[in-house]
Design an enzyme around this catalytic site. Structure first.
Site, PDB file in Angstrom:
ATOM      1  N   LYS A  79      39.926  70.659  52.317  1.00  0.00           N
ATOM      2  CA  LYS A  79      39.622  69.423  53.046  1.00  0.00           C
ATOM      3  C   LYS A  79      39.178  68.340  52.058  1.00  0.00           C
ATOM      4  CE  LYS A  79      36.601  67.941  56.905  1.00  0.00           C
ATOM      5  NZ  LYS A  79      35.555  68.412  57.847  1.00  0.00           N
ATOM      6  N   SER A 154      36.637  67.622  62.655  1.00  0.00           N
ATOM      7  CA  SER A 154      37.208  66.740  61.663  1.00  0.00           C
ATOM      8  C   SER A 154      38.149  67.420  60.673  1.00  0.00           C
ATOM      9  CB  SER A 154      36.080  66.055  60.896  1.00  0.00           C
ATOM     10  OG  SER A 154      35.295  67.020  60.211  1.00  0.00           O
ATOM     11  N   SER A 178      33.330  71.170  63.225  1.00  0.00           N
ATOM     12  CA  SER A 178      34.579  70.702  62.620  1.00  0.00           C
ATOM     13  C   SER A 178      35.480  71.761  62.012  1.00  0.00           C
ATOM     14  CB  SER A 178      34.272  69.655  61.553  1.00  0.00           C
ATOM     15  OG  SER A 178      34.036  68.430  62.191  1.00  0.00           O
TER      16      SER A 178
HETATM   17  N1  GLN Z   1      32.752  66.283  66.225  1.00  0.00           N
HETATM   18  C1  GLN Z   1      31.525  66.310  65.504  1.00  0.00           C
HETATM   19  C2  GLN Z   1      31.125  64.923  65.079  1.00  0.00           C
HETATM   20  O1  GLN Z   1      31.921  64.036  65.181  1.00  0.00           O
HETATM   21  C3  GLN Z   1      31.597  67.323  64.413  1.00  0.00           C
HETATM   22  C4  GLN Z   1      31.739  66.827  63.046  1.00  0.00           C
HETATM   23  C5  GLN Z   1      31.676  67.875  61.977  1.00  0.00           C
HETATM   24  O2  GLN Z   1      31.425  69.064  62.226  1.00  0.00           O
HETATM   25  N2  GLN Z   1      31.891  67.435  60.747  1.00  0.00           N
HETATM   26  O3  GLN Z   1      30.017  64.715  64.663  1.00  0.00           O
END
Ligand code: GLN
Length: 509
Positions: A79, A154, A178
Site C-alpha cells: 500500500k 482504504s 482498512s
Molecule cells: N474507513 C475508516 C476511515 O475512513 C478506516 C480507515 C483506516 O482504517 N485507515 O477512517
C-alpha cells in the site's frame, strides 16, 4: 493453469524445489498485471526493475543451495502509505507528489529479507482516510467482482490486486477497518494484527495509537505467512512488543472443538443488510458444526465506538499531518511569503476528506474544546476497551460480519450508510488494539440493485470478522483456517471463476 493462479503455498514449494524460477513467477504476475491493471487501477507505481533484480537474486541463492527465506520468490504489493526505498510514497495525496522514500519500512525490509519480491505501490484513500479508495488523488480503483463498484478502502488497491490475481499477497494498513473491509468486499482474507505486533516504522501515520500494518492473501495460510515474516519487536518503533516471534503457519490446523465464540448483539442491532446477515448466520452454524460454542454477548459501549474513533483518529491525524507544510516533503505551492506558502500548499495539496478531518481534529484539540471533545472521547475509549476485556473473560473469540453491506457502487461514499457506517463493525478492534481477521464467508446480493455483471452469479462476497484477545493471532488464524477448510471450497471456486471471467467482464461492450 497459469502460475499466477496457483496460490502462495504452491508457488513457494515450486520455487524452493526449483520447478519454476522466481523470475518465471514474477513474469507471470507482471503479465497478469499488464492485462488487468488498466481496468482495475491498482498500482500507483510498478517497481519492475527492483522486482526483477530481487527475483534474479533469489534464483541465484537457490542455485547455490542457500535458503532465501520464508517467502522466497513470492511477489507482494505494498500500500502506498508504506515506504519502499527508491519508490514514490504518495499516500494517495497530491501533497506528497514527487517524494521518493529514502528507506524501507521495517515490514518491507523484513519481507525482502524473507525473499519476497516487492512489485509496487498500490492505490488507497488519501492518507488512508476513507472506505472506498475513491478519495485518492490519483483516481479510483475498481472491484474486480463488479468494476462499477468500489473495492472497499482504504487499502482497496492491495485488496483488488490480490483478488484479481495480480499478486498472491499484499500489505495494507488498518486504522479503523482498512484491511478487513476491503478484504470482505473483494472476497479475500485480511488481518489487522494486535497493535504493536508489526512495526509501524515507515508507515505514514494517520492515527498513531491505532495504526497497524496487516497482510492480504487469498487464504488464511497466506496471511499467517506474511504475518510471520513482518511481525516482531523493532528498535525503530518503541511501541512494538518484545514477545517471542511465533511461526503462525505452523500453528494452523488444530481442532477448534470447545472454542468459545461470542457474538456482540450491538453489532447486529441495526444497519446490517439482510443478505449479509443470512450468510453470517450460516457461518455461525458451520462453526457450531466444528464444535465451536456460539453465544450472544453484549459490548454496551460499542454504541459510542464509531464516534470515538472518528474524533480520536481525526485529532491524531491533525497532529501527524502537520508535518506536510511544503518545506520538508513533496509538493510546494508557489506563494508570496512563508505563511502564504504553508496555507496554499496545504489548501491545494490535501483533498476534501483529509481537510475535513484536519479541521475536526484541530477544533477538538484546541483550548476550550479539548476537555469537552478529546478527553471525553479518550475516556469513552477506555469503556470500549473495558467491554472487550470483560467479554474475553468468557470468550476466546468474538464474531461479526466484517462489513454491514457488500461492495457498494462507486460514487456512493458520501452516503454515510455505506461508507463510514461500515466502520462500526471494524473500528472497535482498533480502539482496543486487538487482532481481527476478515475472511470470505459467502455471497450476498447488493441491496441497491441486482449486480448486472453476467459471467458469474449476480452476488458479491462478504466477510466474516474474527476478533481475538491481544496477541492471540494464533487462535484467530486457526479458527479462520478451520472454517476455510470446511467451508472454503465454494469461495475458492468462485474466486477462480471471477478471475478467469474478469478479462471478458472488463472488455468494452
Ligand atoms: N474507513 C475508516 C476511515 O475512513 C478506516 C480507515 C483506516 O482504517 N485507515 O477512517
Amino acid at each position: 493453469m497459469e502460475i499466477w493462479e496457483l496460490g502462495a503455498r504452491k508457488i513457494l514449494s515450486m520455487v524452493s524445489s526449483r520447478e519454476v524460477s522466481a523470475q518465471e513467477v514474477l513474469d507471470s504476475f507482471l503479465s497478469r498485471t499488464a492485462e488487468m491493471d488498466p481496468e482495475i487501477g491498482v498500482y500507483l507505481e510498478i517497481m519492475e526493475p527492483d522486482a526483477r533484480f530481487s527475483a534474479a537474486k533469489i534464483d541465484a541463492l537457490l542455485l547455490r543451495g542457500d535458503s532465501p527465506g520464508l517467502m522466497a520468490g513470492l511477489p507482494c504489493a505494498v500500500k502506498d502509505n508504506i515506504s519502499a526505498m527508491g519508490a514514490n510514497l504518495t499516500c494517495g495525496s497530491r501533497i506528497l507528489e514527487g517524494y521518493v522514500a529514502p528507506y524501507d519500512a521495517t515490514s518491507v525490509r523484513r519481507l525482502r529479507s524473507q525473499g519476497a519480491i516487492i512489485t509496487g505501490k498500490t492505490n488507497l484513500d488519501e492518507f488512508a482516510m476513507g472506505s472506498s479508495t475513491e478519495t485518492s488523488a490519483f483516481g479510483a480503483t475498481s472491484n474486480p467482482w463488479a468494476p462499477d463498484r468500489v473495492p472497499g478502502g482504504s487499502s482497496g488497491g492491495s485488496a483488488a490486486a490480490v483478488a484479481s490475481g495480480m499478486v498472491p499477497v499484499a500489505l495494507g494498513s488498518d486504522t479503523g477497518g482498512s484491511v478487513r473491509q476491503p478484504a470482505a468486499f473483494t472476497g479475500i482474507c485480511g488481518l489487522k494484527p494486535t497493535y504493536g505486533l508489526v512495526s509501524r516504522y515507515g508507515l505514514s501515520g494517520f492515527a498513531s495509537s491505532m495504526d497497524t500494518i496487516g497482510p492480504f492473501g487469498a487464504s488464511v495460510w497466506d496471511c499467517a505467512l506474511v504475518l510471520e515474516a513482518i511481525s516482531g519487536s523493532d528498535p525503530d518503533d518503541t511501541r512494538t512488543s518484545r514477545r517471542k516471534a511465533i511461526p503462525y503457519t505452523k500453528k494452523l490446523g488444530r481442532s477448534v472443538k470447545g472454542l468459545r465464540a461470542g457474538v456482540p448483539k450491538e453489532y447486529l442491532a441495526k444497519g446490517v443488510d439482510p443478505g449479509v446477515m443470512a450468510v453470517f448466520h450460516d457461518a455461525l452454524e458451520a462453526l457450531m458444526k466444528l464444535g465451536v460454542t456460539v453465544e450472544e454477548i453484549s459490548l454496551p459501549s460499542s454504541q459510542y465506538a464509531r464516534d470515538v474513533y472518528r474524533l480520536l483518529s481525526s485529532c491524531e491525524a491533525a497532529s501527524s499531518l502537520a508535518r506536510f507544510d511544503g518545506v520538508r516533503y513533496g509538493f510546494r505551492a508557489p506563494a508570496k511569503d512563508m505563511s502564504d506558502m504553508y496555507f496554499e500548499t496545504r489548501t491545494q495539496g490535501f483533498g476534501e476528506e483529509v481537510k475535513r478531518r484536519i479541521m475536526l481534529g484541530t477544533l477538538a484539540l484546541s483550548a476550550g474544546y479539548y476537555d469537552e471533545y478529546y478527553l471525553k472521547a479518550a475516556r469513552a475509549r477506555t469503556l470500549v476497551i473495558g467491554d472487550f476485556q470483560e467479554a474475553f473473560r468468557n470468550c476466546d473469540v468474538l464474531l461479526s460480519p466484517a462489513a454491514p453491506t457488500v461492495a457498494f457502487k462507486k460514487g456512493q461514499s458520501g452516503d454515510l450508510l455505506s461508507s463510514s457506517w461500515g466502520d462500526t463493525l471494524t473500528c472497535p478492534a482498533n480502539l482496543a488494539g486487538i487482532p481481527a481477521l476478515s475472511l470470505p464467508m459467502g455471497f450476498a446480493s447488493p441491496q441497491d440493485e441486482d449486480c448486472p455483471h453476467g459471467t458469474f452469479e449476480p452476488l458479491l462476497p462478504c466477510g466474516l470478522q474474527i476478533m481475538g484477545k491481544p496477541h492471540d493471532e494464533e487462535t484467530v488464524l486457526n479458527l479462520g483456517f478451520a472454517y476455510e477448510e470446511s467451508e472454503g471450497e465454494e469461495v475458492s471456486r468462485r474466486l477462480l471463476e471471477m478471475r478467469r471471467g474478469l478479462l471478458k467482464e472488463c472488455e468494452p461492450v
